[in-house]
Design a protein around this motif. Sequence first.
Motif, short mmCIF file in Angstrom:
data_model
loop_
_atom_site.label_atom_id
_atom_site.label_comp_id
_atom_site.label_asym_id
_atom_site.label_seq_id
_atom_site.Cartn_x
_atom_site.Cartn_y
_atom_site.Cartn_z
N LYS A 1 0.83 -1.21 0.00
CA LYS A 1 0.00 0.00 0.00
C LYS A 1 0.86 1.26 0.00
CE LYS A 1 -4.09 -1.83 2.40
NZ LYS A 1 -4.90 -1.74 3.64
N THR B 1 -3.37 -13.73 -1.99
CA THR B 1 -4.65 -13.76 -1.26
C THR B 1 -5.75 -14.18 -2.24
OG1 THR B 1 -5.08 -11.43 -1.74
CG2 THR B 1 -3.96 -11.93 0.34
N ASP C 1 -8.73 -12.44 -2.27
CA ASP C 1 -9.41 -11.21 -2.68
C ASP C 1 -8.58 -10.02 -2.26
OD1 ASP C 1 -10.32 -10.43 0.15
OD2 ASP C 1 -11.26 -12.40 -0.12
N CYS C 2 -8.76 -8.91 -2.95
CA CYS C 2 -7.98 -7.70 -2.66
C CYS C 2 -8.73 -6.48 -3.19
CB CYS C 2 -6.59 -7.79 -3.30
SG CYS C 2 -5.53 -6.38 -2.96
N THR C 3 -8.76 -5.41 -2.40
CA THR C 3 -9.48 -4.20 -2.79
C THR C 3 -8.55 -3.14 -3.38
OG1 THR C 3 -9.24 -3.34 -0.53
CG2 THR C 3 -11.25 -4.55 -1.05
N LEU C 4 -7.25 -3.40 -3.39
CA LEU C 4 -6.30 -2.43 -3.94
C LEU C 4 -6.49 -2.33 -5.45
CD1 LEU C 4 -3.05 -3.36 -1.97
CD2 LEU C 4 -4.58 -1.44 -1.55
N PRO C 5 -6.40 -1.12 -6.00
CA PRO C 5 -6.63 -0.93 -7.45
C PRO C 5 -5.53 -1.59 -8.29
CG PRO C 5 -5.80 1.09 -6.43
CD PRO C 5 -6.10 0.16 -5.31
N LYS D 1 -3.93 -7.98 -8.74
CA LYS D 1 -4.55 -9.29 -8.98
C LYS D 1 -4.29 -10.24 -7.82
CE LYS D 1 -3.70 -8.76 -13.94
NZ LYS D 1 -3.00 -9.33 -15.13
N THR D 2 -5.19 -11.18 -7.64
CA THR D 2 -5.05 -12.18 -6.58
C THR D 2 -4.58 -13.50 -7.18
OG1 THR D 2 -7.38 -12.77 -6.81
CG2 THR D 2 -6.79 -11.14 -5.12
#
Length: 656
Positions: free
Chosen positions: A202, A218, A220-224, A227-228
Amino acid sequence: PGGLSDSPGLGEPLKAPAGCARRLQQALLRSFWAPMLSSWVTGAAAGIVFLHLVQKFLFPYFWLDLNYLLKVVIHGLTLESYRLRGKIFTVLDRFVKEAERQPRKPFILYEGNVHTYQDVDRRSNRVAHVLLQEGALKKGDTVALLMSNEPDFIHVWFGAVKLGCVVAFLNINIHAKSLLHCISSCEPKMLVVGADMVGTLKEILPSLQKDIDVWVMTKDCTLPNVKTLLDKLEAASEDGVPVNLRSVNNLKSSVLYIFTSGTTGLPKAAVITHLQVLKGAAGLWAFGATANDIIYITLPLYHSSASLLGIGGCIVLEGATIVLRKKFSASQFWSDCKKYNVTVIQHIGEICRYLCNQPVKEGEKDHKVRMAIGNGLRSDVWQEFLVRFGDLKMCEFYAATEGNICFMNHCGKIGSVGRTNFFYELFFPFDLIKYDIQKDELIRNKHGWCEKVKKGEAGLLISKVNVKNPFFGYTGSKIHTEKKLLHEVFKKGDLYFNTGDLMVQDKENFLYFWDRIGDTYRWKGENVSTTEVSDVIGMLDFIQDANVYGVPVPGHEGNVGMVSVVLKPNRSLDLKQMYEQVVMYLPGYACPIFLRLQEIMEVTGTFKQQKFKLVSEGFNPSSITDQLYFLDRSKKSYVPLTKELYEKIFSGQLKL
């Protein structure tokens, strides 16, 4: 009368039966040869005893040297045989072979889970298929890896190499500017980040180059634009990857980038070839480890000791087992060794000191560890370790990640990093040359040539660069590579690698580490670049000059970081901001523990910052009139270094 008629007449010789004659002849021979044979046997026995005594007193390490030399020759001939047959056989090839030969053999034991050779092979295949299909990787691309110790570090590493990619191991302790520098210097096509390193990601994501494909381990990931990987591995194929993707035509082709702190500036990515991996992986075998051993690895996998010597070494041993721990724990160390029946441990000198500093417990020698392999072990800690934890075989070695020279203490001489002899120097030529520590420069004679030091004197270790012992340098700018080379040392046209280490060779040809030169000191098993630290501190708007150096502290291996600063005019020292700056931008081992406030920064005649005098003055508030401060993590600030605080540090009551 009777039989007398058959008797020989008078004057005729008496004839003995044939058997009697032979016995008589044998008796005569025995009477002649027995004393002679006896004297010969006695003489031969005396000669053997004499030679044994001569060898014992004049050449006490002959058999140990011969055994080690034979191993060096055997390893060299093995590599040469592959080359002559036109078959390049890498460490990864050996791993795949072991996975086929003994698929159910445990390869990694991690947090109670067993990962067999087959398990690791198949999961690394899954990684390769995902990276190939989703990431569009091709042979020769670089994959940067920011992960802590866990099995998936090895899965991603092996999976990327199966695609013919070069893998860059990133130091998980660095942040911000330093981390961005490392990533950009190796020019990766892809960055793979561990689940526990998402916070670090981050920090750099907004400044990261847009053309880098970023993946996190991971589901899932919310970072723009991130990819997971974990979710995609479940659906991926575990079939083997085509061999042609990983095949190489030359052992000198690159396979890894491992970052190392040099003598100046930010970390540099050392180029690691397949040849270097094979050499590093032979270390465990050379010290006497076998396929039946269980090796305990607590060192970070992004370091060459854990990855090449540890992981690679287990594979070369034809199927040894690794016990991998996420992070070193002094309190759990021996418990893990007993739990997993560990027989070989890897260490740096600091680890042994931490273990010796633990409270004494009953049954500390109740374990199966027979061998400890590492470097940087101080003599007093070495002796204490053996007395307290048992008569282990301590295997000390010396090597630099990017270097072309290695020493191994195959004799167990306490304090020595290795041993050399005439034959070893034929294969790996090196010298110890005169060096001016105060001026921080080579000493050359009136003819411009360097001079060798005498035995017992400290000299700069340099190793000859040639076809058999190449130096592959660093990625990026060629300036960094060139700075590590010394030209025309003893004669015109010669070329040597500068290790940056001062060493001493005694009369028995044992070598001992003396000190680092230049703008680097060693703390907690890591090389700290003073330039990097001073650059971070210099970012503060109230700092005019920052001079970083290492100072010795009793009871500690290496030198503790200290910085001397000069403030800008009409500015004051903000201790809390100083603390936040170093903790934010520097790894823990590189944060200066001591701070000295000066009015004027002293420089040498060539306008270099004066370090030698500052190092000699240390951090004693009783003898230094300048204000001194101590990095107090509990108060999250630098605090005044009082005499009482100094005494606690000096006596060891306060741990650093």
